[in-house]
Design an enzyme around this catalytic site. Sequence first.
Site, PDB file in Angstrom:
ATOM      1  N   THR A  18       4.161  10.497   1.329  1.00 46.24           N
ATOM      2  CA  THR A  18       5.261   9.554   1.560  1.00 46.24           C
ATOM      3  C   THR A  18       6.367   9.744   0.526  1.00 46.24           C
ATOM      4  O   THR A  18       7.538   9.593   0.825  1.00 46.24           O
ATOM      5  CB  THR A  18       4.735   8.100   1.489  1.00 46.24           C
ATOM      6  OG1 THR A  18       3.569   7.982   2.305  1.00 46.24           O
ATOM      7  CG2 THR A  18       5.760   7.099   1.967  1.00 46.24           C
ATOM      8  N   ARG A  22       1.598  14.054  -5.057  1.00 38.39           N
ATOM      9  CA  ARG A  22       0.877  13.244  -6.036  1.00 38.39           C
ATOM     10  C   ARG A  22      -0.571  13.680  -6.104  1.00 38.39           C
ATOM     11  O   ARG A  22      -1.237  13.773  -5.084  1.00 38.39           O
ATOM     12  CB  ARG A  22       0.892  11.770  -5.645  1.00 38.39           C
ATOM     13  CG  ARG A  22       2.185  11.143  -5.966  1.00 38.39           C
ATOM     14  CD  ARG A  22       2.132   9.661  -5.772  1.00 38.39           C
ATOM     15  NE  ARG A  22       3.498   9.202  -5.592  1.00 38.39           N
ATOM     16  CZ  ARG A  22       3.829   8.004  -5.187  1.00 38.39           C
ATOM     17  NH1 ARG A  22       2.887   7.121  -4.919  1.00 38.39           N
ATOM     18  NH2 ARG A  22       5.083   7.673  -5.060  1.00 38.39           N
ATOM     19  N   HIS A 114       3.828   3.760  -8.712  1.00 37.93           N
ATOM     20  CA  HIS A 114       3.045   2.626  -9.188  1.00 37.93           C
ATOM     21  C   HIS A 114       1.592   2.998  -9.454  1.00 37.93           C
ATOM     22  O   HIS A 114       0.799   2.138  -9.815  1.00 37.93           O
ATOM     23  CB  HIS A 114       3.092   1.529  -8.129  1.00 37.93           C
ATOM     24  CG  HIS A 114       2.789   2.075  -6.766  1.00 37.93           C
ATOM     25  ND1 HIS A 114       3.659   2.883  -6.082  1.00 37.93           N
ATOM     26  CD2 HIS A 114       1.696   1.963  -5.993  1.00 37.93           C
ATOM     27  CE1 HIS A 114       3.113   3.236  -4.928  1.00 37.93           C
ATOM     28  NE2 HIS A 114       1.928   2.700  -4.851  1.00 37.93           N
ATOM     29  N   LYS A 126       8.602  15.027  -7.266  1.00 34.86           N
ATOM     30  CA  LYS A 126       9.338  14.970  -6.002  1.00 34.86           C
ATOM     31  C   LYS A 126      10.712  15.592  -6.186  1.00 34.86           C
ATOM     32  O   LYS A 126      11.286  15.556  -7.276  1.00 34.86           O
ATOM     33  CB  LYS A 126       9.429  13.536  -5.492  1.00 34.86           C
ATOM     34  CG  LYS A 126      10.013  12.549  -6.466  1.00 34.86           C
ATOM     35  CD  LYS A 126       9.962  11.121  -5.914  1.00 34.86           C
ATOM     36  CE  LYS A 126      10.496  10.151  -6.958  1.00 34.86           C
ATOM     37  NZ  LYS A 126      10.641   8.798  -6.492  1.00 34.86           N
ATOM     38  N   ASP A 278       8.175  -1.204 -11.178  1.00 31.62           N
ATOM     39  CA  ASP A 278       6.982  -0.351 -11.184  1.00 31.62           C
ATOM     40  C   ASP A 278       7.149   0.848 -12.118  1.00 31.62           C
ATOM     41  O   ASP A 278       8.094   0.923 -12.892  1.00 31.62           O
ATOM     42  CB  ASP A 278       6.653   0.115  -9.770  1.00 31.62           C
ATOM     43  CG  ASP A 278       7.654   1.138  -9.262  1.00 31.62           C
ATOM     44  OD1 ASP A 278       8.832   1.055  -9.665  1.00 31.62           O
ATOM     45  OD2 ASP A 278       7.257   2.024  -8.486  1.00 31.62           O
ATOM     46  N   ASP A 282      11.651   1.897  -9.166  1.00 37.41           N
ATOM     47  CA  ASP A 282      12.314   1.705  -7.876  1.00 37.41           C
ATOM     48  C   ASP A 282      11.832   0.457  -7.139  1.00 37.41           C
ATOM     49  O   ASP A 282      12.466   0.014  -6.201  1.00 37.41           O
ATOM     50  CB  ASP A 282      12.233   2.958  -6.983  1.00 37.41           C
ATOM     51  CG  ASP A 282      10.817   3.427  -6.732  1.00 37.41           C
ATOM     52  OD1 ASP A 282       9.873   2.800  -7.253  1.00 37.41           O
ATOM     53  OD2 ASP A 282      10.666   4.442  -6.017  1.00 37.41           O
ATOM     54  N   THR A 345       7.829   4.197   7.516  1.00 33.76           N
ATOM     55  CA  THR A 345       7.595   3.934   6.101  1.00 33.76           C
ATOM     56  C   THR A 345       8.085   5.096   5.242  1.00 33.76           C
ATOM     57  O   THR A 345       7.848   6.251   5.581  1.00 33.76           O
ATOM     58  CB  THR A 345       6.097   3.719   5.871  1.00 33.76           C
ATOM     59  OG1 THR A 345       5.718   2.546   6.578  1.00 33.76           O
ATOM     60  CG2 THR A 345       5.771   3.556   4.402  1.00 33.76           C
ATOM     61  N   GLU A 364      11.844  -2.224   2.174  1.00 35.95           N
ATOM     62  CA  GLU A 364      10.484  -2.077   2.658  1.00 35.95           C
ATOM     63  C   GLU A 364       9.647  -3.236   2.132  1.00 35.95           C
ATOM     64  O   GLU A 364       9.916  -3.756   1.037  1.00 35.95           O
ATOM     65  CB  GLU A 364       9.871  -0.779   2.156  1.00 35.95           C
ATOM     66  CG  GLU A 364      10.549   0.463   2.657  1.00 35.95           C
ATOM     67  CD  GLU A 364       9.695   1.694   2.353  1.00 35.95           C
ATOM     68  OE1 GLU A 364       8.912   2.096   3.216  1.00 35.95           O
ATOM     69  OE2 GLU A 364       9.812   2.226   1.242  1.00 35.95           O
ATOM     70  N   GLU A 365       8.621  -3.582   2.883  1.00 36.26           N
ATOM     71  CA  GLU A 365       7.745  -4.672   2.462  1.00 36.26           C
ATOM     72  C   GLU A 365       7.033  -4.361   1.153  1.00 36.26           C
ATOM     73  O   GLU A 365       6.559  -5.270   0.475  1.00 36.26           O
ATOM     74  CB  GLU A 365       6.721  -5.003   3.556  1.00 36.26           C
ATOM     75  CG  GLU A 365       5.921  -3.827   4.120  1.00 36.26           C
ATOM     76  CD  GLU A 365       5.017  -3.129   3.156  1.00 36.26           C
ATOM     77  OE1 GLU A 365       4.358  -3.837   2.377  1.00 36.26           O
ATOM     78  OE2 GLU A 365       4.948  -1.896   3.172  1.00 36.26           O
ATOM     79  N   SER A 366       6.957  -3.086   0.808  1.00 40.60           N
ATOM     80  CA  SER A 366       6.212  -2.655  -0.377  1.00 40.60           C
ATOM     81  C   SER A 366       7.064  -2.796  -1.643  1.00 40.60           C
ATOM     82  O   SER A 366       7.085  -1.903  -2.479  1.00 40.60           O
ATOM     83  CB  SER A 366       5.775  -1.210  -0.189  1.00 40.60           C
ATOM     84  OG  SER A 366       6.888  -0.411   0.161  1.00 40.60           O
ATOM     85  N   ARG A 501      -3.749   0.076   5.517  1.00 40.09           N
ATOM     86  CA  ARG A 501      -2.865  -1.067   5.309  1.00 40.09           C
ATOM     87  C   ARG A 501      -2.738  -1.815   6.635  1.00 40.09           C
ATOM     88  O   ARG A 501      -2.458  -1.221   7.671  1.00 40.09           O
ATOM     89  CB  ARG A 501      -1.480  -0.616   4.857  1.00 40.09           C
ATOM     90  CG  ARG A 501      -1.480   0.263   3.621  1.00 40.09           C
ATOM     91  CD  ARG A 501      -0.138   0.179   2.910  1.00 40.09           C
ATOM     92  NE  ARG A 501       0.057   1.219   1.918  1.00 40.09           N
ATOM     93  CZ  ARG A 501      -0.492   1.256   0.714  1.00 40.09           C
ATOM     94  NH1 ARG A 501      -1.324   0.307   0.328  1.00 40.09           N
ATOM     95  NH2 ARG A 501      -0.243   2.243  -0.119  1.00 40.09           N
TER      96      ARG A 501
HETATM   97  C1  G1P Z   1       3.852   3.228  -0.116  1.00 41.67           C
HETATM   98  C2  G1P Z   1       4.611   2.124   0.570  1.00 41.67           C
HETATM   99  C3  G1P Z   1       5.915   2.651   1.131  1.00 41.67           C
HETATM  100  C4  G1P Z   1       6.713   3.324   0.015  1.00 41.67           C
HETATM  101  C5  G1P Z   1       5.867   4.354  -0.694  1.00 41.67           C
HETATM  102  C6  G1P Z   1       6.574   4.959  -1.891  1.00 41.67           C
HETATM  103  O1  G1P Z   1       3.551   4.234   0.810  1.00 41.67           O
HETATM  104  O2  G1P Z   1       3.850   1.534   1.582  1.00 41.67           O
HETATM  105  O3  G1P Z   1       6.627   1.615   1.708  1.00 41.67           O
HETATM  106  O4  G1P Z   1       7.860   3.939   0.529  1.00 41.67           O
HETATM  107  O5  G1P Z   1       4.642   3.774  -1.144  1.00 41.67           O
HETATM  108  O6  G1P Z   1       6.869   3.996  -2.858  1.00 41.67           O
HETATM  109  P1  G1P Z   1       2.125   4.344   1.542  1.00 41.67           P
HETATM  110  O7  G1P Z   1       1.084   4.417   0.457  1.00 41.67           O
HETATM  111  O8  G1P Z   1       1.971   3.099   2.350  1.00 41.67           O
HETATM  112  O9  G1P Z   1       2.238   5.586   2.377  1.00 41.67           O
HETATM  113 ZN    ZN Z   2       8.054   3.634  -7.454  1.00 42.18          ZN
END
Ligand code: G1P
Ligand code: ZN
Length: 548
Positions: A18, A22, A114, A126, A278, A282, A345, A364-366, A501
């Site tokens: 995403t 990592r 995070h 990245k 975090d 961001d 996402t 985003e909700e996150s 999730r």
């Molecule tokens: C998670 C969050 C997503 C965010 C990403 C990077 O990704 O859900 O909204 O963009 O971290 O910070 P996920 O682990 O769900 O793929």
């Molecule tokens: Zn971050």
Amino acid sequence: MQASVIRTTPFEGQQPGTSGLRKKVASFQQPHYLENFVQAIFDTQTKLAGGSLVLGGDGRFYNREAIQVILRMAAANGVARVLVGKGGILSTPAASCIIRKYQTQGGIVLSASHNPGGPSEDFGIKFNIDAGGPAPASVTNAIYQRTQTIDQYRILDADAVDLDQIGESRLGELVVQVIDPVADYAELMASLFDFNAIQQLFSSGSFRMRFDAMHAVTGPYAVEILERRLGAEPGTVMHGVPLEDFGGGHPDPNLVHAHELVELTSGAQGFDFGAASDGDGDRNMVLGRDFFVTPSDSLAVLAANAQLTPGYKHGISGVARSMPTSQAADRVAEALGVDCFETPTGWKFFGNLLDAGRITLCGEESFGTGSDHVREKDGLWAVLFWLNLIAAKRQSVAEIVHDHWRRFGRNYYTRHDYEGIDSDAAEGLIDHLRILLPSLPGQQLGGTNGGFKVAFADDFAYTDPIDGSVAEQQGIRIGFEGGARIVLRLSGTGTQGATLRVYIEQYEADSARHHLPVQEALAPLILIARELAQIESRTGRAQPDVIT
Ligand code: G1P
Ligand code: ZN
């Protein structure tokens, strides 16, 4: 100084997720692992040769070592100039700001966001494109493909660069420019928000806040902006010194990991405002006294009130939210008469919409919120936006949100995470739902009385309205009549096993019903999701690990 060509062989799995590649630190410490990935960037992003690059990271363990390697590789690959944050520090939004301001050909940001840091924890890398945002799939796919065939990389034989002195030095032909990581970003913030009004808010003495930098990258940014420029009392920024292991904590601003902040904003003596960011700066969490603002609501509130801030005084052109984010922003967009886009996402999907001027705000909700000022989500920006609103409206956080709900209705919302589950079980669960999807529309779930009737059910696919690119299988969406939704997807950022999730949402127009405990309000839908997805039997988990 001489450039060496080193023979290498591909590593499996250097596919960016995403948000970048990592892995555990130990993976990156394998000989050639980091080098292969970096060479794949240089091999595919050919504008970097002769161009300039921004480089920095969130300060986690292995940050400095990786920066030295990347600098020597940049020199050997013909990059003309690298702008690197002092101490190797750059928050993700600051990196985006600097790429745009100095019009570099891109940037490399070292972060696992995070995720915890330290020798046995996570590291990440990245690539951001010249617009300042995360590389789109076309770029990350090209980089990944290159990692699968790579057989050599180029690196200069040279001593380490001093990262702690601002100024220029040379590494062969490469100019290394060590820059203040905060200054350009702070200047941008001052251009967007009413710093005078926020200063007055702090000097009034009747408003006190705490910002939890979680020993991650935002410490220096928050001290400079909140304490030095805006005059918040010394000590406003907690855990402000970036540490390689984030002090052993989990630099994720949510109710679980930022519990100290939650306690500080609780009770009659609690602080009026609390915020956290975090690992890489961001994300944001916003708290009022005894009040948690969901990130979905935060986006909606910012959209509804943007015209109160100098940077957005002409209003917004549109808004976008990731698919699992609640539909609260949709209602604001409708009232404002602007477009609302639903994207998969990941921040990279907002880039084209921002570049094309179709949206001004996105989220985003996150715990991610941002705007067209950079091409990343931006934690401190969101905090300053809230401070500007509090100063302009002379209302508390809770009052602002309650007013918002009265006007637009409330989208009750929660996310349940099942972490570190067996990958095959997780895939099986999603496959099972995919098979169920066609049979769901029209069904009444959760009992015939007071149940929920399925309006649509699909595996979310997105066609980018700007470049027509298609992203498929972005999460299971089950929508009910009346606006309730259940969304299920697997995380693309984890480094161990799988994370499921589950996102649950229900709309409530009646303000007499806006004050229920969230888990209680959503209990029937939570149960439907658990049963439909067979969560317990497939994952062995009776309860989620994290509820936000
Ligand atoms: C998670 C969050 C997503 C965010 C990403 C990077 O990704 O859900 O909204 O963009 O971290 O910070 P996920 O682990 O769900 O793929
Ligand atoms: Zn971050």
